[in-house]
Design an enzyme around this catalytic site. Structure first.
Site, PDB file in Angstrom:
ATOM      1  N   LYS A   1       0.847  -1.200   0.000  1.00  0.00           N
ATOM      2  CA  LYS A   1       0.000   0.000   0.000  1.00  0.00           C
ATOM      3  C   LYS A   1       0.874   1.238   0.000  1.00  0.00           C
ATOM      4  O   LYS A   1       1.909   1.275   0.693  1.00  0.00           O
ATOM      5  CB  LYS A   1      -0.911  -0.032   1.245  1.00  0.00           C
ATOM      6  CG  LYS A   1      -1.976   1.068   1.260  1.00  0.00           C
ATOM      7  CD  LYS A   1      -2.863   0.990   2.520  1.00  0.00           C
ATOM      8  CE  LYS A   1      -3.981   2.025   2.472  1.00  0.00           C
ATOM      9  NZ  LYS A   1      -4.840   1.989   3.679  1.00  0.00           N
TER      10      LYS A   1
ATOM     11  N   SER B   1     -10.427   0.174   7.068  1.00  0.00           N
ATOM     12  CA  SER B   1      -9.762   0.221   5.762  1.00  0.00           C
ATOM     13  C   SER B   1      -9.084  -1.064   5.305  1.00  0.00           C
ATOM     14  O   SER B   1      -8.623  -1.141   4.177  1.00  0.00           O
ATOM     15  CB  SER B   1      -8.726   1.345   5.747  1.00  0.00           C
ATOM     16  OG  SER B   1      -9.360   2.584   5.593  1.00  0.00           O
TER      17      SER B   1
ATOM     18  N   SER C   1      -9.941   2.297   2.784  1.00  0.00           N
ATOM     19  CA  SER C   1      -8.976   2.956   1.923  1.00  0.00           C
ATOM     20  C   SER C   1      -8.003   1.999   1.212  1.00  0.00           C
ATOM     21  O   SER C   1      -7.355   2.406   0.254  1.00  0.00           O
ATOM     22  CB  SER C   1      -8.156   3.945   2.750  1.00  0.00           C
ATOM     23  OG  SER C   1      -7.352   3.254   3.695  1.00  0.00           O
TER      24      SER C   1
END
Lengths: 494, 492
Positions: free
Chosen positions: B78, B182, B158
Site C-alpha cells: 500500500k 480500511s 482505503s
C-alpha cells in the site's frame, strides 16, 4: 501568588500616585543532553546549519517521536532542585501552529499535565534581603528550528539543528515586584540549573531565555492587565525591558487609557518594547494529547534515586559556608553564585583562616579575574597555590604586602608561591638583628627626624616606611614597629 | 506451466521450497498480470526491476535451502508505507515526487523475511475514504462486477488497491492499513481476507499517518492461512514506535484447524442496524449456524455504546489528521505552489495538494480542536471512546470472540456515494468500534449478494488474541466454502 506588603523602594512614583509592578517569568531552559527530546540527533550548539537533523526532526512522513529518558531525568532533577511536586504521570500534548521552522506543524509540549508542579526559589537581593518566588510548573517541550531571513532578498532559510532540542519551560508565579527581583530570580534560577547540571545557563547561545509578564497596579490593589515580553536573552535586558514596559503602562494608565493584553518584543538597541501581536491575533493552538506518545509514567523509586543523587544546592551551601567557615551572608552569597567558585573557595579555605581565604578569593582573585576577563574555571591561579600563599602569610614567611606582589606574579605565570618567594628572595625578615641594624641606619641618617618624632609620635610611621624601603618590604612590620618604638623612646612601657 | 498466480501464498511458498519454479518465474508472472490489468488501476508504481533483483536474490537463497518465511514471494505494498527510494505519496498530490530515504518497519520486516516487492498499491488519499475514490491517482476498480452488469464497482477503501490486487491475483498478498475499517471493508468487498491486528501489534514507523491512535497495519490475503503467514512477518515490537507493544509474535498459522469446542461466540445485538439489507442479516445468521455446527457456543451480548461509534470516530480521526497533516506545508518536500508570502504559499500548496475529502477532514478536525469546541467535541469523543472500549471488555466476560457483518452492504458503484459523505461514512459502522477500542478484527468472505458481489463476516477478538481470531476465521472459511472468483474482464 504570594501576598506581599508593597515596599516603598519598589514603587514607581507616577503623576497620579504610586504604582506597583507585578512580574511573572516563563524561562525556557535548554536541557543539558547530548540528544534531542524525541530523536537521537545531536543537540550540540554551533554546528553547520541542518547537519543535526534526524528524519523525526525534519518531520518526514511516518516518523514518530520516542521520548529521551535522560531528558525526563533532567526535568525531574530540576523539579527536585526547585523543591517542587514531581508528577509521576504527565502527558505530552501537541501545540498546533504553522511556521516554517516548525516542521511537524506542531510543537510537542506539556499543557494540562506537566511533569513538575508547584515549587519555590529563594532569591537573594541587595542588603541581604531575600524573597521567596513561587514556581507554578515546569514542563518539557521541543524547541523549534531557526528561521534565517538575511541570506537572500526574497527568500528565507531554515536551520533545523535546534528543531526538537529539549527545553524545560519553568513558569514562576507573579511573585516579583521589581526589575531587581526579576533579575535576581533569573540569576538564582540559572545558578540552581548550573549546580544541577540540567542546563548550562548560557544566555548568549540561547540556552536560557525568558518571557517576562509585566503588569502594574496601585500598591496592593487589584491586578492590572499584563503584557508578555518574549524571548529576552540577557539578565541586563530583562531589567531594562521591565523598567521600560512598566513606565509605558503607567503612562497609558495615567492618561486615562487602558492596557491591551498583548505580546511584545524588547529591542535592546532602542531600549524599548514593541507590540508583536495582540490578544485577538493570538494563535488558537488546538492543544490535544499527542497520540504518538503514551502518557509519561515515572516511578517514585526513580524520583527518590535522583533525589539522593542531587548535589548540594546554593541555599544549603550558603548556609553551610556561614556555619562552617563563619562567613558573612554577603560573602557566602557571592561565593555560592557559581558552584565552581564555591568549590574553589572551599579548596582554599580548608584548614586555613576562612576569613582570610574569603578575602583573597572574593577581593584579590575575583578582582584579577574580572580585570583580565577570566572565569574561575580558567583562573591562572589554582586553589592549591592560593592556599599555599595564605599559608605563607599565616606562618609569617611573607607579609600581606609582599603576598599581593607574589599574587600578581602567580596570576601572570601560574607559578607556585613558595617557589616565587625563594626565587625572588621575598622571605620576610624576622631576624631582629638585621632589622635593628636597618633601623639604626635610618636613625643615624636622620637625627632631625628623631628629634621631631619625640614631639610627634605619629612620625614613627615615616621611619617604618624608610625601614621597609631599605629592606625591600621584607622586614616583618610588627617587629619593625616594636624595635622602632623602643629606639625612638615611644614605647608605652617606657 | 500453469498460471503461477493461481497459487495462494502458502501454496507458492511450499512450491518454491520444493523448487517447482523459481521466484523470478513467479515474480515475472505477477509483473505480467499487473501489466495486463491497467483498467483496475491497482498499482500506482510498479517496481519491476527491483522485484526481479529481489527475486533473484531469493532464488539464490532458496537454491541453498535457505531463506525466510516469505522467501521469494511477491507482494504488493500500500502506498501509505514508506519504501526507500521508491515514490511514496499516500496517493496525495501534496507528496509529489517524494521518495523516502527510509523503509517502513513493516515492509522492512517483510523484506527481512525474503518477500519481493512488486510495487505500490493505490489507496484513498492519506487513507481517508471507504471506496478508494479519493486517490489523486484515480479510483481503483473492483475486479468483481454485478451479475450481468458492467458497472464499475468500488473495491472498498482505503486499502482498495490492496484488496483489488489480491482479488485479481496481481500479487500473492498485500500490506494494508486500517484506521476505521480500511482493511476489513475492502476485504469484504472483494472476497478476500483482511485482518487489522491489535493496536500496537505492527509498527507504525514509516507508515504515513492518518489518525495515529487508530492506524494499524495488517495484511489483505486470499485466505485465512495466507493472512496468518503475512501477519506473522509484519508484526513485532519496534522501539521506534512508542505505541508498539513488546510481546512475542505467535505462529498464527499453527492455530488454524484447532477445534472451536467450548469457544463462546458473542453476537452483539446493536449490530443489527436499521435499514440493513436482509441478505446481510441472512449471511450473519448463516455464520452463526456455521460456528455453532463447528462446536462453538453462541451467546447474545450487548455493546450499548455502538451507536456513538461513528460520530466518535469522525471526531477523533479528523482531529488527529488535522494535526498529522500539518507537516505537508510545501517547505521541505513534496508539492510547493509559490505564493507572495509564507502564508500564501501554505494556502496555495495545501489547497492544490489535498483533495476534497482530505480538506473536509482537516477542517472538521481543526474545528473540533478549536478553543471553545474542544470540550464539547474532542474531549466528549474521548470519553465515549472509553465507554466503547468498556463495552467490549464487559462483553468479553461472556464470550471469547464476536461475530458481526463486516459492512452493512455489498460493494457499490463508483460515484454512487461520493456526493453524500455521510452515507459513505456509514460503511464503517461495524468496523470503527474495533479501532476505537484498539482490538483485532478480521473479515472473512462468507457469501455472495443477490447480484453476485462478495460479502464478508467480521470476527472481533480480545486484545492480542489474534490466534483465536485466526482459529475461528479458519473454521468460518471451511464452513463457508467461498470459492467464487471474479470473471477476468480487465485483461487487455
Amino acid at each position: 501568588m504570594r501576598n506581599r506588603e508593597p515596599r516603598n523602594e519598589d514603587l514607581i512614583k507616577g503623576m497620579t500616585g504610586d504604582w506597583e509592578i507585578v512580574l511573572g517569568l516563563e524561562v525556557h531552559a535548554q536541557v543539558t543532553s547530548n540528544a534531542k527530546l524525541f530523536s537521537g540527533a545531536s543537540a550540540a550548539f554551533g554546528a553547520e546549519p541542518n547537519t543535526q537533523v534526524s528524519l523525526v526532526d525534519a518531520a518526514l512522513p511516518g516518523m514518530l517521536p520516542v521520548i529521551n529518558r535522560y531528558c525526563v531525568e533532567q526535568a525531574v532533577k530540576t523539579g527536585l532542585g526547585l523543591k517542587a511536586q514531581i508528577n509521576l504521570r504527565s502527558i505530552f500534548d501537541r501545540k498546533n501552529y504553522f511556521y516554517p521552522d516548525l516542521p511537524q506543524g506542531y510543537q510537542i509540549s506539556q499543557f494540562k499535565h506537566p511533569i513538575v508542579g508547584e515549587g519555590e526559589i529563594v532569591i537573594d537581593l541587595a542588603g541581604g534581603r531575600s524573597e521567596i518566588v513561587g514556581i507554578e510548573r515546569l514542563h518539557l517541550e521541543q524547541d523549534a528550528g531557526k528561521s534565517i531571513h538575511d541570506l537572500g532578498p526574497s527568500v528565507s532559510h531554515v536551520d533545523l539543528n535546534r528543531s526538537g532540542v529539549a527545553l524545560m519551560e519553568i513558569v514562576s508565579k507573579p511573585d516579583m515586584r521589581s526589575a531587581d527581583e526579576a533579575k535576581a530570580y533569573v540569576t538564582k534560577l540559572r545558578t540552581i540549573l548550573r549546580y544541577l547540571g540540567t542546563c548550562d545557563g548560557n544566555m548568549e547561545e540561547g540556552s536560557l531565555r525568558a518571557d517576562v509578564n509585566v503588569s502594574v497596579r496601585r500598591p496592593g490593589g487589584p491586578l492590572g492587565t499584563r503584557c508578555e515580553i518574549k524571548n529576552v536573552n540577557s539578565i541586563r535586558f530583562i531589567g531594562q525591558a521591565i523598567e521600560y514596559e512598566a513606565r509605558r503602562q503607567i503612562e497609558i494608565l495615567e492618561e486615562g487609557g487602558k492596557i491591551n493584553q498583548e505580546t511584545r518584543l524588547f529591542d535592546p538597541k532602542a531600549g524599548e518594547t514593541r507590540s508583536m501581536r495582540s490578544k485577538e491575533e493570538a494563535h488558537d493552538y488546538r492543544y490535544f494529547p499527542d497520540p504518538d506518545l503514551l502518557p509519561l509514567e515515572i516511578v517514585q523509586a526513580d524520583v527518590d534515586a535522583i533525589k539522593a543523587s542531587l548535589p548540594e544546592l546554593p541555599d544549603d551551601k550558603k548556609a553551610r559556608l556561614i556555619a562552617e567557615y563563619g562567613l558573612s551572608p554577603y560573602d557566602a552569597t557571592v561565593l555560592v553564585g557559581e558552584k565552581a567558585t564555591a568549590d574553589f573557595y572551599e579548596a582554599v579555605a580548608k584548614g586555613r583562616d576562612a576569613k582570610l581565604a574569603s578575602n583573597w578569593v572574593t577581593v584579590e582573585l575575583f578582582g584579577a579575574l574580572n580585570r583580565e576577563g577570566h572565569s574561575i574555571e580558567t583562573s591562572p591561579v589554582s586553589a592549591e597555590h592560593l592556599g599555599k600563599l595564605i599559608d605563607l602569610i599565616s606562618d609569617n614567611t611573607i607579609s600581606g604586602r609582599i603576598a599581593k606582589q607574589i599574587f600578581e606574579s602567580m596570576y601572570k605565570t601560574g607559578g607556585d608561591p613558595a617557589e616565587i618567594v625563594e626565587k625572588e628572595g621575598l622571605r620576610q625578615v624576622t631576624d631582629t638583628g638585621a632589622i635593628e641594624a636597618a633601623i639604626d641606619a635610618v636613625i643615624a641618617a636622620n637625627p632631625d627626624k628623631v628629634a621631631q618624632a619625640k614631639e610627634k609620635p605619629s612620625l614613627a610611621g615615616w621611619f617604618v616606611g624608610q625601614v621597609m624601603k631599605s629592606t625591600s618590604g621584607k622586614a616583618n612590620p610588627q617587629v619593625v614597629n616594636e624595635i622602632l618604638a623602643r629606639k625612638l623612646g615611644l614605647s608605652s612601657d617606657g | 506451466m500453469t498460471d503461477l498466480t493461481k497459487l495462494t501464498l502458502a501454496g507458492a511458498r511450499d512450491a518454491l521450497k520444493k523448487k517447482e519454479f523459481t521466484s523470478l518465474e513467479l515474480t515475472d508472472a505477477y509483473l505480467g498480470a499487473i501489466e495486463a490489468a491497467t483498467p483496475l488501476n491497482t498499482y500506482v508504481t510498479v517496481t519491476a526491476d527491483q522485484a526481479r533483483e529481489m527475486a533473484k536474490a531469493s532464488d539464490l537463497k532458496l537454491g541453498k535451502g535457505q531463506g525466510g518465511a516469505l522467501e521469494g514471494l511477491p507482494l504488493g505494498i500500500k502506498d501509505l508505507f514508506a519504501t526507500k527510494g521508491v515514490l511514496t505519496t499516500a496517493c496525495s498530490h501534496i507528496l509529489d515526487g517524494f521518495k523516502p530515504p527510509y523503509e517502513s518497519q513493516v515492509t522492512q520486516n517483510l523484506w527481512h523475511d525474503g518477500a519481493v516487492m512488486l510495487g505500490k498499491l493505490n489507496n484513498d488519499e492519506f487513507a481517508m475514504g471507504s471506496s478508494n475514490e479519493t486517490s489523486f491517482y484515480g479510483p481503483v476498480v473492483n475486479p468483481w462486477r454485478r451479475n450481468g452488469d458492467t458497472t464499475k464497482i468500488v473495491p472498498g477503501g482505503s486499502s482498495g488497491g490492496s484488496s483489488a490486487a489480491v482479488a485479481a491475483k496481481l500479487c500473492l498478498a498485500a500490506t494494508a492499513t486500517d484506521t476505521g475499517g480500511s482493511i476489513r471493508q475492502p476485504a469484504a468487498f472483494t472476497g478476500t481476507v483482511g485482518i487489522k491486528p491489535t493496536y500496537g501489534r505492527c509498527s507504525r514507523w514509516g507508515v504515513v499517518a492518518f489518525a495515529s491512535s487508530l492506524d494499524q497495519a495488517g495484511p489483505i490475503a486470499r485466505d485465512v492461512r495466507d493472512a496468518a503467514i503475512m501477519l506473522r512477518s509484519m508484526a513485532g515490537y519496534d522501539d521506534k514506535d512508542s505505541t508498539s507493544v513488546d510481546r512475542p509474535v505467535p505462529d498464527y498459522e499453527a492455530s488454524l484447524g484447532q477445534s472451536l469446542k467450548g469457544l463462546r461466540v458473542g453476537i452483539p445485538k446493536e449490530y443489527r442496524v436499521d435499514g440493513m439489507p436482509a441478505e446481510i442479516d441472512a449471511l450473519w445468521t448463516r455464520g452463526i449456524e456455521w460456528l455453532k455446527a463447528a462446536g462453538a457456543e453462541i451467546v447474545d451480548v450487548s455493546l450499548p455504546h455502538t451507536k456513538y461509534a461513528l460520530p466518535t470516530y469522525y471526531i477523533v480521526a479528523p482531529a488527529e489528521c488535522s494535526s498529522n497533516l500539518a507537516r505537508y506545508d510545501g517547505v521541505r518536500y513534496g508539492l510547493r505552489v509559490p505564493g507572495k508570502d509564507i502564508t500564501d504559499m501554505y494556502e496555495k500548496t495545501r489547497a492544490a495538494g489535498f483533495g476534497t475529502e482530505v480538506r473536509r477532514r482537516v477542517l472538521i478536525g481543526t474545528y473540533v480542536l478549536s478553543a471553545g469546541y474542544y470540550d464539547a467535541y474532542y474531549l466528549k469523543a474521548q470519553q465515549v471512546r472509553t465507554l466503547i472500549a468498556r463495552d467490549f471488555t464487559e462483553a468479553y466476560a461472556k464470550c471469547d470472540v464476536l461475530l458481526t457483518p463486516t459492512a452493512p452492504s455489498a460493494a457499490f458503484g463508483i460515484g454512487e456515494k461520493t456526493a453524500d459523505p455521510l452515507s459513505m461514512y456509514l460503511n464503517d459502522v461495524f468496523t470503527v468500534t474495533v479501532n476505537l477500542a484498539g482490538l483485532p478484527g478480521i473479515s472473512v468472505p462468507a457469501g455472495l449478494s443477490s447480484d453476485g458481489l462478495p460479502l464478508g463476516l467480521q470476527l472481533i477478538g480480545k486484545t492480542f488474541d489474534e490466534e483465536t481470531l485466526f482459529r475461528v476465521a479458519y473454521a468460518l472459511e471451511e464452513a463457508a466454502q467461498f470459492k467464487a472468483e471474479p470473471a477476468v474482464w480487465w485483461r487487455s
